[in-house]
Scaffold this motif. Sequence first.
Motif, PDB file in Angstrom:
ATOM      1  N   SER A   1      49.508  38.515  48.180  1.00 45.60           N
ATOM      2  CA  SER A   1      48.119  38.788  48.633  1.00 45.60           C
ATOM      3  C   SER A   1      48.058  39.941  49.700  1.00 45.60           C
ATOM      4  CB  SER A   1      47.457  37.536  49.075  1.00 45.60           C
ATOM      5  OG  SER A   1      48.378  36.784  50.007  1.00 45.60           O
TER       6      SER A   1
ATOM      7  N   LEU B   1      29.861  37.502  42.933  1.00 42.08           N
ATOM      8  CA  LEU B   1      30.788  38.615  42.488  1.00 42.08           C
ATOM      9  C   LEU B   1      31.941  38.571  42.757  1.00 42.08           C
ATOM     10  CD1 LEU B   1      28.417  41.806  43.564  1.00 42.08           C
ATOM     11  CD2 LEU B   1      28.842  40.871  41.333  1.00 42.08           C
ATOM     12  N   ALA B   2      32.552  37.759  43.731  1.00 40.79           N
ATOM     13  CA  ALA B   2      33.897  37.488  43.957  1.00 40.79           C
ATOM     14  C   ALA B   2      34.396  36.582  42.914  1.00 40.79           C
ATOM     15  CB  ALA B   2      33.927  36.613  45.389  1.00 40.79           C
TER      16      ALA B   2
ATOM     17  N   ILE C   1      33.055  36.507  39.897  1.00 40.66           N
ATOM     18  CA  ILE C   1      33.469  37.309  38.529  1.00 40.66           C
ATOM     19  C   ILE C   1      34.408  38.335  38.629  1.00 40.66           C
ATOM     20  CG2 ILE C   1      32.255  38.969  37.481  1.00 40.66           C
ATOM     21  CD1 ILE C   1      29.551  37.958  38.235  1.00 40.66           C
ATOM     22  N   SER C   2      34.799  38.778  39.987  1.00 42.57           N
ATOM     23  CA  SER C   2      36.196  39.624  40.031  1.00 42.57           C
ATOM     24  C   SER C   2      37.354  38.816  39.512  1.00 42.57           C
ATOM     25  CB  SER C   2      36.183  39.951  41.397  1.00 42.57           C
ATOM     26  OG  SER C   2      37.544  40.704  41.744  1.00 42.57           O
ATOM     27  N   TYR C   3      37.091  37.569  40.157  1.00 43.69           N
ATOM     28  CA  TYR C   3      38.500  36.609  39.631  1.00 43.69           C
ATOM     29  C   TYR C   3      38.515  36.326  38.340  1.00 43.69           C
ATOM     30  CZ  TYR C   3      41.636  32.533  39.493  1.00 43.69           C
ATOM     31  OH  TYR C   3      42.757  31.617  39.188  1.00 43.69           O
TER      32      TYR C   3
ATOM     33  N   LEU D   1      43.778  47.406  49.642  1.00 43.90           N
ATOM     34  CA  LEU D   1      42.361  47.497  49.047  1.00 43.90           C
ATOM     35  C   LEU D   1      41.569  47.770  50.412  1.00 43.90           C
ATOM     36  CD1 LEU D   1      42.350  44.495  46.856  1.00 43.90           C
ATOM     37  CD2 LEU D   1      42.434  46.865  46.133  1.00 43.90           C
TER      38      LEU D   1
ATOM     39  N   LEU E   1      37.320  38.194  36.099  1.00 43.54           N
ATOM     40  CA  LEU E   1      37.647  39.613  35.117  1.00 43.54           C
ATOM     41  C   LEU E   1      39.202  39.581  35.150  1.00 43.54           C
ATOM     42  CD1 LEU E   1      37.046  42.472  34.298  1.00 43.54           C
ATOM     43  CD2 LEU E   1      36.944  43.336  36.377  1.00 43.54           C
ATOM     44  N   GLY E   2      40.117  39.398  36.255  1.00 39.17           N
ATOM     45  CA  GLY E   2      41.539  39.265  35.940  1.00 39.17           C
ATOM     46  C   GLY E   2      41.916  38.558  35.115  1.00 39.17           C
TER      47      GLY E   2
ATOM     48  N   LYS F   1      29.630  36.077  46.929  1.00 37.60           N
ATOM     49  CA  LYS F   1      30.221  34.928  46.436  1.00 37.60           C
ATOM     50  C   LYS F   1      30.369  35.065  44.786  1.00 37.60           C
ATOM     51  CE  LYS F   1      30.286  31.843  50.394  1.00 37.60           C
ATOM     52  NZ  LYS F   1      29.764  30.568  50.842  1.00 37.60           N
TER      53      LYS F   1
ATOM     54  N   SER G   1      39.219  50.912  51.251  1.00 34.22           N
ATOM     55  CA  SER G   1      37.560  50.933  51.652  1.00 34.22           C
ATOM     56  C   SER G   1      37.435  51.357  52.941  1.00 34.22           C
ATOM     57  CB  SER G   1      37.404  49.537  51.706  1.00 34.22           C
ATOM     58  OG  SER G   1      37.376  48.792  50.673  1.00 34.22           O
TER      59      SER G   1
END
Length: 135
Positions: free
Chosen positions: A118, A9-10, A12-14, A124, A16-17, A7, A128
């Motif tokens: 989405s 990292l999710a 942080i990913s958001y 993605l 980042l964008g 969660k 994977s």
Amino acid sequence: MGSASAKALAVISYLLGTWLGFAHGAHILESENQRVDSFGSMITAIAPFLGEEAKYQGKVIQTSHFETPESSLKTSADSVERLVQRARESGIHGEFPANALPLFAKAVEAGYGNEEVSAIIKVLRSSSASKQSPA
């Protein structure tokens, strides 16, 4: 990886964008000698909408109901393409949208263009899966 870590990292990913998107947007404004602080104020004003959009996209992905888009993946891909073109024409750094464009193009080529933005998660996921399949 534990659930709390995933969660974090999710999020942080958001972020980042949003960080890259904000910086790129600020660069566009600077290229036209416009104030960047007013851009920050504009984002603050639409933040409730952005939260609702994230909530909506989460539901779309969770339920796999991509068929009736509020904004199609193709429309979003066209917008990313315009960002790349604008960067080129303005002589500003365009690596952020240029790096996103191939993912959008791949999703449109895969037939997801008329689905919710989405639906890019399908690309993605397929990337994977191909890396995880045994040789």
